[in-house]
Design a protein around this motif. Structure first.
Motif, short mmCIF file in Angstrom:
data_model
loop_
_atom_site.label_atom_id
_atom_site.label_comp_id
_atom_site.label_asym_id
_atom_site.label_seq_id
_atom_site.Cartn_x
_atom_site.Cartn_y
_atom_site.Cartn_z
N ARG A 202 83.03 40.07 71.74
CA ARG A 202 83.34 39.89 73.16
C ARG A 202 82.08 40.06 74.01
O ARG A 202 81.84 39.28 74.93
CB ARG A 202 84.41 40.90 73.57
N PHE B 218 90.05 38.22 74.06
CA PHE B 218 89.90 39.59 73.59
C PHE B 218 91.26 40.22 73.28
O PHE B 218 91.44 40.93 72.28
CB PHE B 218 89.15 40.40 74.65
N ILE C 283 89.00 37.65 61.21
CA ILE C 283 89.13 38.22 62.57
C ILE C 283 87.90 37.87 63.42
O ILE C 283 88.01 37.56 64.62
CB ILE C 283 89.34 39.74 62.48
N VAL C 284 86.68 37.94 62.78
CA VAL C 284 85.47 37.59 63.53
C VAL C 284 85.54 36.15 64.02
O VAL C 284 85.23 35.82 65.17
CB VAL C 284 84.23 37.82 62.66
N SER D 4 87.96 35.82 66.81
CA SER D 4 87.43 36.42 68.04
C SER D 4 86.44 35.49 68.74
O SER D 4 86.28 35.53 69.96
CB SER D 4 86.75 37.76 67.72
N SER E 75 92.52 38.95 70.01
CA SER E 75 91.76 39.52 68.90
C SER E 75 92.26 40.91 68.55
O SER E 75 92.41 41.25 67.37
CB SER E 75 90.28 39.57 69.26
N ILE E 76 92.54 41.73 69.55
CA ILE E 76 93.06 43.08 69.29
C ILE E 76 94.43 43.01 68.59
O ILE E 76 94.71 43.72 67.61
CB ILE E 76 93.17 43.88 70.60
N THR F 280 85.30 43.09 67.04
CA THR F 280 85.90 42.29 68.11
C THR F 280 85.24 42.59 69.45
O THR F 280 84.96 41.67 70.26
CB THR F 280 87.40 42.57 68.20
N SER G 109 87.33 46.46 62.56
CA SER G 109 87.73 45.18 63.15
C SER G 109 87.71 45.24 64.68
O SER G 109 87.31 44.28 65.35
CB SER G 109 89.13 44.79 62.64
N CYS H 220 94.00 42.08 65.01
CA CYS H 220 93.49 43.20 64.21
C CYS H 220 94.66 44.05 63.69
O CYS H 220 94.69 44.46 62.52
CB CYS H 220 92.53 44.06 65.03
#
Length: 631
Positions: A132, A81, A72-73, A76, A84-85, A128, A124, A88
């Motif tokens: 950002r 953004f 996830i990192v 991101s 990324s959410i 994220t 997470s 997650c």
């Protein structure tokens, strides 16, 4: 700010790509949504593959969560953004599907697994958000660095030891060193800086106020020196500790050269103007005694320009008669701190005399800082011209007096003839008394005494005539105005009688004396009397009379009035009556009244004319008494 300036563009190329992508997203929303959908689908597939691989490897839920968190990192860092959410949430679902019992379903057998999933979700999402935030900071720093490189001014950041941390494109262009060559070097050593004040003083000001500005001399890599208008700003951390100095500057070399050229040009024009006008300038610091002269001032005093000017040097050439007045004027100026304006003479080594006019103004009046700025004007030619003019005026006045004496020839002959006739008569009588038998010595003695008296009277008349006719510059002495009137009456009496003009004289007793030139005042009165007599020629319609009066004005001045009963003054001629060469007479020179006004003015008085109520005109001269002259 400091990490930004330490970073290079190479370190931030991927940030620049991301920034360009985000700017493109804002410009084209449909493209952004398409990429978002593709990224979300790709991310979902990638996370599914990661979950399947971890499941096949037999990893437990904790190990899988760590791997999913790393994924996830990474996503991101390159995705949006929003994506990324969403990923997650997808990652939580995959962990539940593959690693939470019962596996390969989205059911949760044990309630203690729910906090673990929530913890992963929160972690997470937090990571994220942090990613950002880091991306936004990176974008801001990149934009700042880009803007700093766009400016033509130099922007340099250095630490508190002077080591360069940031060197923008403007600094590269101005000084010639590339960024990689400058960073890490000590700035003042690299640029061979010359300061208007010491570096320690500039640093103290920077630490005390947070700012410093001034003009520095920097040297380019090719050895060219530049004048830089530099401004320093101190950068501190949150605790207030000084971290670095942000220094901006712009090249003012061309401007300074233009200013210097302008000053040189102005100095050249000023020196030439002073030379043409024979006016020099000077400065005088009263407390230190320092004297500064312009080039023309050295010329005026005829000293070598390499000599240090002082008041003692000036006194060496001041005329001996003016030394005391010079010292008094300078002493009063330094004591009373006031402007001064006076004239004095110089005696040059060759004996020539110069007349100087000096004016000075107080520029500063502070403790230990009493300064004068002044000008020295060579007025020798003006004074010589004044002397020549005075000589010419005196000569013209003498010619006028001689002309007047010619007009009074009948009166003069009568005045001289009377005592001479009396002498002859007394001499003949003495001879008869001597021929008698016996002689009568007492009568002879009386006759001789009368002859002596008449001779002295004739001598006095001749003396007055010679005085009026002689070439003399005149001398002012205390005298009585009534005596001047009596002298003129005796000289003009015959002219008055020949024109059959009654003369009335009213002399005020105990008039105060005036400081004047007897001959010049006699000339004024003779001119006024003759004008009055001539103004009444041909008048038959009313009584004629010439009046001479003396007295005091209400303010204590001495007044001399000559009044006639002629035709008066034409109003059209009143303003020009005292102008030189203006005359209302057919054969007049037009100098009589002009000379009268010059004489009265030189005595500190005033002369005016006005018409009488009935007939004729009145000329009135007002002179200050001797007491006022002395005051």
């Amino acid at each position: 700010m400091i990490p930004l300036f330490q970073a290079s563009h190479r370190d931030h190329r991927w940030w620049e790509a991301w920034a360009r992508w985000m700017r493109a997203d804002l410009a084209h929303p449909s493209d952004f949504l398409r990429r978002l959908a593709l990224g979300w689908a790709g991310g979902t597939i990638a996370l599914g593959v990661i979950g399947l691989v971890c499941y096949k490897l037999g990893l437990d839920a904790v190990a899988a969560e760590s791997i999913f968190l790393i994924a996830i990192v990474l996503i991101s860092l390159v995705g949006s953004f929003t994506m990324s959410i969403g990923l997650c949430i997808v990652a939580v679902l995959y962990i539940d599907f593959f690693f939470i019992k019962p596996t390969l379903t989205f059911d949760i057998q044990y309630k203690q697994d729910i906090p673990a999933l929530l913890t992963f979700s929160i972690a997470s999402l937090a990571i994220t958000g942090l990613v950002r935030h880091v991306r936004m900071l990176g974008e801001t720093q990149i934009e700042q660095a880009r803007l700093l490189d766009l400016t033509h001014d130099t922007v340099i950041v250095r630490d508190m030891d002077g080591v360069i941390l940031f060197w923008n494109f403007g600094a590269e262009e101005m000084y010639g060193w590339r960024k990689r060559e400058a960073i890490g070097k000590i700035i003042h050593t690299l640029l061979k800086t010359r300061f208007p004040v010491s570096l320690d003083d500039a640093t103290d000001t920077l630490l005390r106020t947070g700012r410093w500005e001034g003009e520095l001399i920097h040297t380019r890599c090719d050895g060219t020196e530049l004048v830089i208008a530099s401004r320093w700003s101190l950068q501190r951390n949150g605790n207030g500790r000084a971290l670095a100095t942000l220094e901006t500057g712009n090249d003012v070399t061309a401007r300074k050269q233009a200013e210097q050229a302008l000053r040189r040009s102005q100095a050249t024009y000023l020196a030439e103007a002073q030379r043409l006008s024979r006016t020099g300038s000077f400065g005088w610091n009263v407390w230190s005694g320092e004297v500064v002269w312009s080039e023309q001032t050295f010329r005026i005093f005829e000293f070598d320009p390499h000599v240090v000017p002082t008041l003692e040097l000036v006194l060496q050439r001041v005329h001996p008669e003016d030394v005391e007045r010079f010292r008094n004027t300078i002493g009063d100026a330094s004591t009373h701190k006031q402007d001064f304006d006076f004239e004095f003479r110089l005696v040059l080594p060759d004996g020539a005399i110069k007349y100087l006019h000096v004016v000075a103004h107080v520029m500063k009046d502070e403790p230990e800082r009493l300064h004068y700025a002044g000008a020295v004007m060579d007025v020798t030619e003006a004074r010589q011209a004044e002397q020549q003019l005075h000589h010419a005026q005196s000569e013209l006045a003498r010619v006028t007096r001689v002309t007047t004496l010619g007009e009074l020839s009948a009166s003069i002959a009568h005045e001289v003839g009377q005592p001479l006739a009396a002498i002859v008569t007394s001499g003949e009588a003495c001879l008869r008394w001597l021929e008698r038998q016996p002689p009568e010595p007492d009568e002879v003695r009386a006759g001789v005494m009368r002859m002596v008296g008449e001779g002295r009277r004739a001598t006095e008349i001749v003396r007055r005539i010679r005085t009026l006719a002689r070439k003399d510059t005149g001398q002012k002495v205390p005298l009585g105005l009534n005596d001047v009137v009596n002298d003129v009456i005796s000289l003009t009496q015959r002219e008055v009688l020949s024109h059959q003009v009654p003369l009335r004289v009213r002399l005020a007793p105990l008039l105060p004396p005036v400081l004047g030139d007897r001959v010049q005042l006699q000339q004024v009165l003779i001119n006024l009397v003759m004008n009055g007599i001539q103004a009444m020629d041909g008048v038959t319609g009313w009584a004629r009379e010439l009046s001479i009066e003396t007295g005091l004005t209400p303010d204590g001045n001495v007044r001399l009035t000559v009044r006639d009963c002629g035709t008066g003054i034409d109003p059209h001629h009143a303003e020009r009556l005292f102008d030189a060469f203006f005359s209302t007479k057919p054969h007049g020179m037009g100098m009589g009244l002009s000379i009268c006004r010059s004489i009265i003015d030189s005595h500190g008085g005033k002369i005016k004319v006005f018409n009488n109520e009935a007939h004729g005109a009145t000329f009135q001269c007002v002179l200050p008494p001797l007491a006022k002259e002395a005051a």
